[in-house]
Motif scaffolding. Structure first.
Motif, PDB file in Angstrom:
ATOM      1  N   HIS A  71       0.847  -1.209   0.000  1.00 23.12           N
ATOM      2  CA  HIS A  71       0.000   0.000   0.000  1.00 23.12           C
ATOM      3  C   HIS A  71       0.875   1.249   0.000  1.00 23.12           C
ATOM      4  O   HIS A  71       1.480   1.593   1.013  1.00 23.12           O
ATOM      5  CB  HIS A  71      -0.904  -0.019   1.241  1.00 23.12           C
ATOM      6  N   HIS A  73       1.240   5.393  -2.162  1.00 25.40           N
ATOM      7  CA  HIS A  73       0.708   6.390  -3.114  1.00 25.40           C
ATOM      8  C   HIS A  73       1.906   7.206  -3.612  1.00 25.40           C
ATOM      9  O   HIS A  73       2.201   8.270  -3.062  1.00 25.40           O
ATOM     10  CB  HIS A  73      -0.255   7.364  -2.430  1.00 25.40           C
ATOM     11  N   LYS A 135      -0.455   3.438  -6.210  1.00 22.79           N
ATOM     12  CA  LYS A 135      -1.795   3.818  -6.661  1.00 22.79           C
ATOM     13  C   LYS A 135      -1.772   5.142  -7.414  1.00 22.79           C
ATOM     14  O   LYS A 135      -0.887   5.977  -7.205  1.00 22.79           O
ATOM     15  CB  LYS A 135      -2.723   4.015  -5.453  1.00 22.79           C
ATOM     16  N   HIS A 228      -9.693   1.346   1.102  1.00 24.96           N
ATOM     17  CA  HIS A 228      -9.315   2.151   2.277  1.00 24.96           C
ATOM     18  C   HIS A 228     -10.540   2.145   3.199  1.00 24.96           C
ATOM     19  O   HIS A 228     -11.543   2.788   2.894  1.00 24.96           O
ATOM     20  CB  HIS A 228      -9.019   3.595   1.876  1.00 24.96           C
ATOM     21  N   HIS A 251      -6.098   0.005   6.573  1.00 27.34           N
ATOM     22  CA  HIS A 251      -6.196   0.869   7.748  1.00 27.34           C
ATOM     23  C   HIS A 251      -6.842   0.113   8.906  1.00 27.34           C
ATOM     24  O   HIS A 251      -6.178  -0.184   9.873  1.00 27.34           O
ATOM     25  CB  HIS A 251      -6.923   2.200   7.485  1.00 27.34           C
ATOM     26  N   ASP A 302       1.882   2.798   3.540  1.00 25.40           N
ATOM     27  CA  ASP A 302       0.966   3.868   3.100  1.00 25.40           C
ATOM     28  C   ASP A 302       1.759   5.089   2.636  1.00 25.40           C
ATOM     29  O   ASP A 302       1.291   6.224   2.753  1.00 25.40           O
ATOM     30  CB  ASP A 302      -0.002   4.251   4.238  1.00 25.40           C
TER      31      ASP A 302
HETATM   32 ZN   LIG Z   1      -3.624   4.942   1.376  1.00 25.61          ZN
END
Ligand SMILES: [Zn+2]
Length: 390
Positions: A71, A73, A135, A228, A251, A302
């Motif tokens: 995960h 970004h 992502k 998410h 999460h 994350d």
């Molecule tokens: Zn995220």
């Protein structure tokens, strides 16, 4: 093809539970690994290793599977230092959060986005991450989302379409119109570049009905869902993830007993992202509660410029052990085999014959040192697909 043995390993983490009394980590002491081409072909005790052409002496260090960061970004431009500094200084900050990054990302050239992504992936690799998911979600137009995914797909197999990160600013008064775009023209442009579809299911982002519509549309186009879910508040995300057979609910900070039961009964992995709680001074997810209920738990960074700007899986392991009730063994498993499960992969996250030769060597005799010595750069060598990269 010539084979290489890495020998004199004090502690080898294989994640093969058949090796020793169903221990999930499948630990081998005084161990060796044989690599041929891009694959592991043998693991076991050093004294029993087969003859090979090449030999690497681990010098009594620990070896474990490369981290699987499921995960992140990382297709973005710009910086949110001021927002972080204000939050940590107790000052109100009124700029636009994700919207700040959206504006910077739209304004950036392809070369800037590629350079930024390449730099962050190299940073993660140096810290032992050998499988990366990343992502879209900072473009929020058809062209900008498709561009982000094209750039990501050139650098990793694990690419996720997150057009439903927030409602695009142009659609602030027409969220239904934005959902129609995300499930229509934007999906058509993005699906060829992605394996996964994701949605930020949260108050202020997308509600349960919108999330169901978005993920269902993605499934119809051949994308597999991840969500998410339940980050900032209780909500429908986790149970929707299980209902839709999402690979992962990410999460999982605010969970009811029914949410935990749903995760325990389904195939959806709970991916915990302690960098986000660290960077926002929020309450930790309760990993112990999930593990005790029999839920499969993954740990991931994350990594993103707003709420968790760390690419370090070892840092997340240390947080999970210190603050989320995980044992060191559980945290290391969650960051390797757990991440692989969250990506529905069996060829990474384990050091067993046939798996990719993705290995991390620590300047320490045991994987426990990842939590025991927080903040210390213990990763000394990294092999990816059988090639030494670090
Ligand atoms: Zn995220």
């Amino acid at each position: 093809m010539s084979a290489t043995v890495i020998t004199n390993i004090a502690t080898l983490v294989t994640n093969d539970p058949s090796l020793r009394d169903s221990d999930p980590l499948g630990l081998v002491r005084d161990a060796a690994v044989v690599v041929e081409g891009d694959r592991v072909v043998w693991t076991g005790e050093s004294s029993k290793a087969p003859p090979t052409d090449n030999r690497v002496d681990a010098g009594g260090r620990a070896v474990l599977p490369g981290f699987v960061d499921s995960h992140s970004h990382l297709v973005f431009a710009g910086d949110r230092t001021e927002e972080f500094n204000a939050r940590m200084s107790g000052r109100p900050y009124s700029a636009g959060g994700i919207r700040t990054t959206v504006a910077a990302t739209r304004a950036a050239s392809d070369a800037e986005l590629e350079g930024n992504l390449t730099r962050h992936l190299a940073e993660a690799l140096r810290q032992g991450t050998t499988t990366f998911e990343t992502k879209s979600g900072y473009g929020l137009t058809v062209e900008d989302e498709a561009r982000a995914l094209r750039i990501a797909a050139a650098r990793t197999d694990e690419v996720t379409y997150l057009g439903a990160h927030i409602v695009a600013p142009e659609f602030a008064d027409d969220p239904a119109g934005y959902v129609a775009l995300v499930t229509g023209e934007m999906l058509n442009a993005c699906a060829p570049h992605a394996r996964w579809i994701d949605v930020f299911c949260e108050k202020g982002a997308f509600d349960g009905d919108q999330a169901r519509a978005i993920l269902t549309a993605g499934k119809a186009k051949g994308l597999h869902p991840r969500i998410h879910a339940n980050q900032l508040s209780y909500g429908p995300g986790v149970q929707l993830a299980v209902e839709l057979d999402a690979a992962s609910a990410d999460h999982c900070t605010h969970l009811t007993d029914a949410d935990v039961d749903a995760l325990a009964s389904g195939a959806t992995v709970a991916t915990l992202l302690p960098g986000a709680e660290f960077s926002t001074r929020a309450a930790w997810p309760d990993a112990r509660r999930l593990l005790d209920a029999g839920v499969t738990v993954a740990l991931s960074t994350d990594c993103n410029p707003g709420s968790s700007f760390t690419s370090s899986v070892p840092f997340c392991i240390a947080l999970a052990v210190r603050d989320m009730g995980m044992t060191p063994d559980e945290a290391v498993w969650a960051a390797t085999a757990g991440g692989a499960a969250a990506l529905r992969r069996t060829d990474v996250g384990r050091l067993v014959p046939g798996a990719y030769a993705d290995l991390v060597m620590l300047d320490a005799p045991s994987h426990v040192h990842l939590a025991y010595r927080p903040g210390v750069p213990l990763v000394t060598s990294v092999w990816r697909r059988g090639v030494r990269e670090v």
